[in-house]
Each structure stands twice: as C-alpha cells, then as structure tokens.
Write an enzyme that holds these catalytic residues in place. Structure first.
Site, mmCIF file in Angstrom:
data_model
loop_
_atom_site.group_PDB
_atom_site.id
_atom_site.type_symbol
_atom_site.label_atom_id
_atom_site.label_comp_id
_atom_site.label_asym_id
_atom_site.label_seq_id
_atom_site.Cartn_x
_atom_site.Cartn_y
_atom_site.Cartn_z
ATOM 1 N N LYS A 95 0.938 -1.123 0.002
ATOM 2 C CA LYS A 95 -0.077 0.003 -0.048
ATOM 3 C C LYS A 95 0.892 1.133 0.084
ATOM 4 C CE LYS A 95 -1.727 3.086 2.009
ATOM 5 N NZ LYS A 95 -1.405 4.470 1.609
ATOM 6 N N GLU A 97 9.724 2.169 10.492
ATOM 7 C CA GLU A 97 10.795 3.380 10.229
ATOM 8 C C GLU A 97 10.297 4.539 10.288
ATOM 9 O OE1 GLU A 97 12.753 5.901 8.627
ATOM 10 O OE2 GLU A 97 13.101 4.695 7.083
ATOM 11 N N CYS A 141 14.214 11.176 6.083
ATOM 12 C CA CYS A 141 13.772 11.075 7.667
ATOM 13 C C CYS A 141 15.137 11.036 8.326
ATOM 14 C CB CYS A 141 13.207 9.603 7.812
ATOM 15 S SG CYS A 141 13.691 8.440 6.875
ATOM 16 N N GLU A 172 10.149 16.956 13.970
ATOM 17 C CA GLU A 172 10.620 16.860 12.465
ATOM 18 C C GLU A 172 9.864 17.844 11.585
ATOM 19 O OE1 GLU A 172 9.649 13.116 10.441
ATOM 20 O OE2 GLU A 172 11.795 12.975 9.932
HETATM 21 P P1 ADP Z 1 3.973 10.835 5.554
HETATM 22 O O1 ADP Z 1 3.910 12.147 6.627
HETATM 23 O O2 ADP Z 1 5.256 10.543 5.207
HETATM 24 O O3 ADP Z 1 2.715 11.067 4.666
HETATM 25 P P2 ADP Z 1 2.185 9.095 7.145
HETATM 26 O O4 ADP Z 1 2.825 8.477 8.160
HETATM 27 O O5 ADP Z 1 1.137 9.934 6.861
HETATM 28 O O6 ADP Z 1 3.612 9.881 6.756
HETATM 29 O O7 ADP Z 1 2.173 8.076 5.683
HETATM 30 C C1 ADP Z 1 3.024 7.139 5.508
HETATM 31 C C2 ADP Z 1 1.949 5.924 4.872
HETATM 32 O O8 ADP Z 1 0.996 5.496 5.879
HETATM 33 C C3 ADP Z 1 1.185 6.297 3.652
HETATM 34 O O9 ADP Z 1 1.196 5.081 2.929
HETATM 35 C C4 ADP Z 1 -0.003 6.649 4.351
HETATM 36 O O10 ADP Z 1 -1.272 6.370 3.510
HETATM 37 C C5 ADP Z 1 -0.353 5.440 5.097
HETATM 38 N N1 ADP Z 1 -1.241 5.778 6.437
HETATM 39 C C6 ADP Z 1 -1.830 6.978 6.687
HETATM 40 N N2 ADP Z 1 -2.682 6.719 7.920
HETATM 41 C C7 ADP Z 1 -2.599 5.512 8.145
HETATM 42 C C8 ADP Z 1 -3.323 4.713 8.947
HETATM 43 N N3 ADP Z 1 -4.166 5.181 9.941
HETATM 44 N N4 ADP Z 1 -3.151 3.426 9.026
HETATM 45 C C9 ADP Z 1 -2.265 2.583 8.086
HETATM 46 N N5 ADP Z 1 -1.721 3.405 7.315
HETATM 47 C C10 ADP Z 1 -1.712 4.813 7.158
#
Ligand code: ADP
Length: 472
Positions: A170, A245, A279, A379
């Site tokens: 995903k 990570e 990161c 960050e």
């Molecule tokens: P970034 O700030 O890099 O976008 P996120 O942590 O928001 O970091 O997103 C990283 C990944 O986690 C993306 O693929 C995002 O779609 C997914 N993501 C966001 N919210 C959720 C959630 N509640 N559960 C699982 N995956 C999620």
C-alpha cells in the site's frame, strides 16, 4: 496526463471494488498531472486473500528459485529505469540528478543485495538433534511513504520475497505511478500470481485495513510516528509483528576541529538536496560556540548559492516540497522558529523569487537555536536547519541525544578516532562521519521513537522470518 484506474491483485489488473478518485498535481507547477483511482477495504481483503493463497506454494520455494525470480526482477527494473526516473520526478518533485543518482540506485542495490544474501543465507541450523529453521513469516503488508517512493517499496518487497513471504503493498497516495511501474516490473518478471499485490488507497482506509487484517502476518511501515501508532493499535488484536521506520531530528555534531567545507557538504547532501524530505536529514547542526560565526560565514553563502528550481532542469539542486499541505507545514515551523526567538540567517517565509507557482520553500538557516525550541525538537520535513551552539563535546553529545528520535546522526572532525568515540555515544541507528555516503545494504532503522526493527540487507530479510525448532 497519467490515468491509473486499476490495482494489481492475484497476478491481474483489476478495477477497485471500492473506488475513490484522487487528482494529482505537479509539485513544481501545481498543474494537474493525472488521477488515480484508489482502492478500499474490500480491495485490501481481496489482495490479502490472494497473498494467503499464494503463500502456500511460494513459501516453500527454494532460495535458488527465489534468486532466479529476483534476478528477473532486477533485469526488469533496469529496463524500466527511465520510466521510474520520470515518475519520481513528477510525483515527488525531486531533481533529476537526485533521482538518477540516489532514488533509483539505492533501490536497485536492494534487489542485487537480496540476490547475493540468498546465495549463502543459513535458513537452517543444526545442533545435534535440534534443528532451528528460519521460515517465511506469512503475508507481509507493506505501507510506504512518498519521500522515497521506489527505495521504500523495493527494499521491503525484495526482503519479503527473498524470505519467502508474499506481499500486499500500500504505497503513499501521492506516489501511485512509481508503485504501478513496480507492479508492472513484478508482472513482467513472472512473479507468480498473488505473490506480489498492489493496492493504492488512502492510509486511513486501505492502510488501516491492511494493518488490522487477520490474514497479514507482519506489517512493515515507514512514515510518521502518529501513523505508526495507529498501525500498531490496528495490528495489536491480531498480535502481528509490526516493524517501523519513522521520523528523525538528526544531529550533526561539528567537533572543535571540524572542516566546515565538509560539514556544509553534509548539509547539502542530506538535508537540502531532498528539500529536507528525508527521515535521516541532519536538521540540527551542533557547532562549538566560539566557531559559530565562522561556520555561518561558510554555510550561508553556500546555501544562498544553491539552485532552487524545476526538478526537470538538469542544473537544479533543490526542487519543491511535494505538496501544498507540506509547504504549509514547513511555513508553520519557520514562523514558529521566528516566534520562539531563533535568528534567521537566510531563507525564511514565502517562496523563492520567480518560483511562486509550485510548492517551493526557501532554504532556511536559523542560528541561536535552543534545543528546547519546537524547530529543534519536531521533524519539519523541509529545508530548515537549526544551528545550535555548544561549549563542550560532552554537552554536544547530551544535546544530540536530547530528542525523542534516534534514526541518524552525523559527525564532522579531522580526528577519526574522536569522531568514532562520539558516534558510539549517540543513541541513533546510523552515524555518518565526514560526509561519507550511507551503505544502503547495512541495517537501517531507528532507536527510540524513530521506530523498531531494521531494513535492508540481511537484517531486513530477517524481519520477514519466523523461527521454528524441530527436535528428535
Ligand atoms: P507522511 O507524513 O510521510 O505522509 P504518513 O505516516 O502520513 O507519513 O504516511 C505514510 C504511509 O502511511 C502512507 O502510505 C499513508 O497512506 C499511510 N497511512 C496513513 N494513515 C494510516 C493509517 N491510519 N493506517 C495505516 N496507514 C496509514
């Protein structure tokens, strides 16, 4: 315009059962670049079901068979190199030389390394009548961010496939095109149906469904701490393994004898080249108090000389931030730095002159930063450096460790022994000395709130294995 309306499930391209459409735009211009139809919970379920079915036979393949598979993946990856370059530049806004020189080679080395490791990896150990076997853990749910949209999915995928796991990927909503090319690579390489599945989808929908799914044996997540917490909560009822990570607020300690030209290169390579969207970015620079002004006199002109511009122009050093949302976040932090009394040395609020259309930020340096300030603790994921003065090396180490994070750290010194002694005392997963490059096959991961588990190389492979003892 890119139009992507299908998911890759069970060896075939399928329209989502629960579609939702997302419009994408170019980070450098704000112009529309295409649309992607995302999948939902039912699509995740279909992908996990396919991966569970495929696991039965794939998990029993020999390392030799998996080597052959990964060799075909490597060939197809090389064939699609230029398509991936264009996709990453368009989706992330990363400059072409950075994509060609870092985004893709760091991903490619993951495939090549997995092949090498499989040639000698000991999956079985025998001690008298006791046999200890390392077996494929199950279906791996991989959730990846947008900042390195080839390295992260490829690194996780090849580790999982090398271990004998099947995969549901995903990727981040903002970077579907590179993920689709990756699925095409898997398909062209002849990866058996169900072994690799791609579900583009929103994090809160598809990501959380994948984290919670009882058919998933392990989730490997890269992203923010807040999301990692949600993933861990969703995964808890099924007691699946979660590796993560996460972010960082990586310190860069300039020891008293530091060569500032080397230190500035570190800032350029690891903070500014990625527009701070890394990161492991060295976003806190710790400088001996009596050399701060001298350091700024070297740093500031170098930062002001950087070419910020369209990532498609070969001479561009720093591209835009990925999205308007990210731009707003970075502006908020710059404002916070000003409000909390940090001294602005260069950059600041707004967009660079002539670059008003895209999501461009100004490379920004703050001095007089106290480590307790928001810009030194949180960050930013933008091109913002905090310069923090220290009086003794002991104090520098204490400041370096005074963060909830622990992903990376950097040390600059003419004395390698002194630099190593400092490196040993920093609580972080990776310490780079004197602007060397990362070894992308070494274990990658964080201490403290920068995550748990390790990626890449043999350590990454190990995360996808379960241990069994047979005795008798
Ligand atoms: P970034 O700030 O890099 O976008 P996120 O942590 O928001 O970091 O997103 C990283 C990944 O986690 C993306 O693929 C995002 O779609 C997914 N993501 C966001 N919210 C959720 C959630 N509640 N559960 C699982 N995956 C999620």
């Amino acid at each position: 315009m890119r139009e992507q309306n299908e998911l890759y499930i069970d060896g075939a391209w399928r329209v989502p059962i629960q579609p939702s459409v997302l419009e994408l735009n170019h980070p450098a211009t704000g112009e529309p670049t295409g649309r992607v139809t995302l999948g939902g919970e039912a699509d995740v379920d279909a992908a996990v079901t396919a991966a569970e079915r495929a696991f039965i036979s794939y998990s029993r393949t020999t390392p030799r068979e998996r080597i052959a598979l990964l060799e075909r993946v490597l060939t197809e990856f090389d064939d699609r190199f230029e398509d991936l370059v264009q996709a990453v530049t368009e989706e992330v806004g990363a400059p072409l030389p950075l994509v060609r020189g870092a985004h893709l080679p760091t991903a490619r080395v993951q495939i090549a390394t997995a092949i090498e490791i499989l040639k000698t990896y000991e999956f079985t150990e025998t001690r008298g009548e006791t046999t200890i076997r390392k077996e494929a853990l199950g279906v791996a749910g991989l959730i990846t961010p947008w900042n390195f949209p080839v390295l992260q999915p490829v690194g996780k995928t090849v580790s999982a496939l090398a271990a004998g796991c099947t995969v549901v990927l995903k990727p981040a909503e903002l970077t579907p095109s590179s993920a689709v090319i990756l699925a095409e690579i898997m398909d062209a390489a002849g990866v058996p149906a169900g072994v690799f599945n791609l579900v583009t989808g929103r994090g809160s929908v598809a990501g959380s469904a994948l984290s919670a799914h009882p058919g998933v044996g392990t989730v490997s997540f890269t992203g923010s701490v807040a999301t990692a917490t949600q993933v861990a909560i969703a995964a808890a009822p099924t007691v699946k393994r979660v590796t993560s990570e996460l972010g960082g607020k990586s310190p860069h300690i300039l020891l008293p004898d530091a060569d500032f030209a080397v230190a500035v290169e570190t800032a350029k390579s690891w903070l500014l080249a990625t527009t701070g969207q890394l990161c492991s970015a060295p976003s806190r620079t710790l400088v001996p108090r009596d050399r701060v002004e001298e350091f700024l006199s070297v740093l500031v002109p170098a930062v002001e000389a950087l070419r910020v511009g369209d990532p498609r122009a070969e001479e561009t050093f720093m591209g835009p931030l990925i999205s308007a949302e990210q731009w707003d976040i970075v502006q908020g932090y710059i404002r916070r730095g000003l409000d909390e009394g940090a001294r602005l040395e260069t950059g600041g609020l707004g967009k660079p002159a002539g670059l008003e259309a895209g999501h461009f930020a100004r490379p920004t340096v703050f001095s007089d930063v106290d480590n307790a300030m928001t810009i030194a603790q949180e960050e930013i994921f933008g091109p913002v450096m905090s310069v923090i003065a220290y009086d003794t090396v002991e104090e520098a180490i204490a400041i370096a460790n005074d963060t909830p994070y622990g992903l990376a750290a950097y040390v600059t010194s003419g004395d390698l022994e002194a630099a190593n002694a400092v490196a040993e005392r920093i609580r972080a997963g990776y310490v780079l000395i004197n602007d060397t490059d990362f070894d992308w096959t070494a274990p990658w991961g964080g201490y403290k709130r920068s995550g748990n588990g390790r990626e890449f190389g043999a350590a990454g492979l190990g995360e996808y294995l379960e241990t069994k003892v047979i005795r008798g």
